[in-house]
Write a protein that holds these residues in place. Structure first.
Motif, PDB file in Angstrom:
ATOM      1  N   ASN A 251       0.861  -1.187   0.000  1.00  0.00           N
ATOM      2  CA  ASN A 251       0.000   0.000   0.000  1.00  0.00           C
ATOM      3  C   ASN A 251       0.896   1.235   0.000  1.00  0.00           C
ATOM      4  N   ARG A 252       1.014   1.887  -1.163  1.00  0.00           N
ATOM      5  CA  ARG A 252       1.831   3.103  -1.245  1.00  0.00           C
ATOM      6  C   ARG A 252       1.139   4.280  -0.563  1.00  0.00           C
ATOM      7  N   SER A 253      -0.181   4.216  -0.427  1.00  0.00           N
ATOM      8  CA  SER A 253      -0.937   5.288   0.246  1.00  0.00           C
ATOM      9  C   SER A 253      -0.985   4.977   1.737  1.00  0.00           C
ATOM     10  N   LYS A 254       0.159   5.177   2.396  1.00  0.00           N
ATOM     11  CA  LYS A 254       0.325   4.694   3.765  1.00  0.00           C
ATOM     12  C   LYS A 254      -0.596   5.394   4.769  1.00  0.00           C
ATOM     13  N   ASP A 255      -1.108   6.569   4.405  1.00  0.00           N
ATOM     14  CA  ASP A 255      -2.016   7.260   5.328  1.00  0.00           C
ATOM     15  C   ASP A 255      -3.380   6.582   5.392  1.00  0.00           C
ATOM     16  N   VAL A 256      -3.675   5.714   4.449  1.00  0.00           N
ATOM     17  CA  VAL A 256      -4.926   4.952   4.471  1.00  0.00           C
ATOM     18  C   VAL A 256      -4.641   3.620   5.171  1.00  0.00           C
TER      19      VAL A 256
ATOM     20  N   ILE B 131      -6.708   4.642  -4.108  1.00  0.00           N
ATOM     21  CA  ILE B 131      -5.385   4.653  -3.491  1.00  0.00           C
ATOM     22  C   ILE B 131      -4.412   3.885  -4.375  1.00  0.00           C
ATOM     23  N   SER B 132      -3.125   4.056  -4.101  1.00  0.00           N
ATOM     24  CA  SER B 132      -2.086   3.378  -4.881  1.00  0.00           C
ATOM     25  C   SER B 132      -1.732   2.069  -4.181  1.00  0.00           C
TER      26      SER B 132
ATOM     27  N   VAL C 216      -2.637   7.382  -9.795  1.00  0.00           N
ATOM     28  CA  VAL C 216      -3.403   6.148  -9.709  1.00  0.00           C
ATOM     29  C   VAL C 216      -4.422   6.088 -10.832  1.00  0.00           C
TER      30      VAL C 216
END
Length: 434
Positions: free
Chosen positions: A53-58, A384-385, A434
């Motif tokens: 998960n590159r969108s670590k804030d999610v 998300i990425s 994305v």
């Protein structure tokens, strides 16, 4: 195909009716094309794929229920190719080629089952790994991503009422149709659906594919999703992916062998498909390094798919390489597929129009663009990425450098070795689209 009232189906959905993965054909076409070659060339190689998960804030583990995730993964493992699906694969013509898949491969698919998985919660994220023979773990990439993305979408919509869902999907449909109308203004544009891996959901992807089929007519050439291609009587679109050079590189015994790995893969591909599907993916370890060492015979291939550099910059590099090899780019093809949306499709089309043939693989921003559509204004439906990449090969770490260093994966020491072999020139850090 019958058009589904997605809002009602979402509001009333249950697991029996709406399992996320409905068929082993619910995957990208290039997975099957690569699998056929993998089985011949590397039948005994063991590979681990891992969710990243590159969108670590999610924090996905705080959003998606672990029991639901396991149930969907287990359901996918219970699926088998049906006789109807195998007959279609064996008898259909792909890219004008009859019997793209050999009888022995089709027979082997009849008993295919997705292997087991390992799932853990770590600091608000899921660690999801698929370890085993490459011939089996490769087929987890697309369903795993589709499952996690759709479970996140379902979680975001769970508390919404029937009319809020109606408004949500009405806005998303209108938003997509506005993009279709803009694409109609590009007379020679060629578009295909590449949106399975990060889709909002299966039913929504199906609606998007049906909309493009009607709205763009002959300018919509097909979908990478094999199940939708079969059901909607469309072309299945796809060639190869980063995992091929990543695994071949990890198997290299020396730096010299490592440097040759990206081209060895392409030679294997050319032999497997008898001169068809000749599209090269140059950016696994950096496009500049790839082109600097590329063999002359690659200039005879149909085209390239520049994937992680900004599209115009990546395309110009390849055009310059063709010209340096005495090739007229107007007879060649560039396929753009990295985070493309209506603005970047328009800009890239106009920049290259008349200079080279172009085609656009439209992914996440086709099948998962709900920004601004939620009547409650919540961000939970923003894409998300999320990727599922090769992380180990026969116990060794696998590496992807990429033109965009924000997309690089691998262990630090091994990445430094790859940078020494392939160089760092031409690589930069960009926000991941994305």
């Amino acid at each position: 195909m019958t058009v589904t009232d997605i809002a009602t189906r979402t509001y009333n959905h249950n697991f029996r009716l709406d399992s996320i993965i409905r068929s082993l054909l619910d995957t990208d076409f290039y997975k099957l094309l690569m699998l056929q070659m993998i089985r011949k060339v590397h039948p005994d190689v063991r590979v681990t794929f891992s969710l990243i998960n590159r969108s670590k804030d999610v924090r996905l583990a705080d959003i998606i229920d672990e029991g639901e995730l396991r149930a969907q993964l287990d359901h996918a493992r219970a699926l088998r190719f049906t006789k109807k699906e195998l007959i279609w694969l064996a008898g259909n013509s792909f890219y004008g080629e009859t019997q793209m898949f050999g009888a022995d491969f089709i027979a082997w698919l009849a008993d295919f089952q997705l292997p087991d998985y390992e799932l853990r919660k770590v600091d608000g994220q899921y660690e999801l790994d698929f370890a085993g023979p490459w011939t089996h773990t490769t087929m987890w990439e697309i369903p795993a991503l589709a499952i996690v993305n759709e479970l996140r979408s379902r979680a975001a919509m769970r508390a919404k009422g029937r009319f809020a869902l109606d408004v949500l999907y009405a806005r998303a449909k209108a938003k997509l149709w506005q993009k279709v109308e803009r694409l109609r203004a590009l007379p020679d544009v060629v578009v295909s659906d590449f949106g399975t891996r990060r889709r909002h959901g299966f039913l929504w992807q199906r609606w998007c594919v049906e909309a493009l089929k009607e709205g763009l007519d002959g300018h919509f050439i097909g979908t990478s999703n094999v199940l939708l291609a079969m059901d909607a009587d469309l072309e299945a679109i796809g060639t190869n992916a980063h995992e091929l050079p990543m695994v071949e590189a990890a198997l290299a015994d020396s730096d010299e062998d490592l440097a040759k790995a990206p081209y060895r893969v392409l030679e294997q591909w050319r032999q497997e498909y008898r001169g068809n599907l000749l599209i090269a993916l140059p950016d696994t370890f950096g496009t500049k390094a790839f082109l600097a060492r590329a063999p002359d015979w690659l200039a005879g291939w149909t085209g390239f798919r520049p994937d992680s550099a900004p599209p115009i910059e990546g395309g110009e590099q390849i055009i310059a390489w063709w010209k340096a090899h005495g090739v007229d780019p107007r007879g060649k093809l560039l396929i753009f597929s990295d985070g493309m949306d209506i603005d970047s499709i328009e800009d890239t089309y106009r920049h290259f129009h008349g200079r080279v043939r172009t085609s656009f693989g439209w992914g996440t921003n086709l099948t998962n663009d709900f920004r601004g559509c939620d009547p409650d204004g919540a961000p939970g439906l923003d894409a998300i990425s999320l990727v599922c990449k090769v992380t180990r090969v026969n116990g060794k770490p696998a590496v992807k450098l990429s033109d965009n260093s924000a997309k690089a994966t691998g262990e630090s020491a091994e990445m430094k070795r790859y940078e020494r072999v392939f160089g760092v020139e031409g690589r930069a850090r960009h926000a991941v689209r994305v």
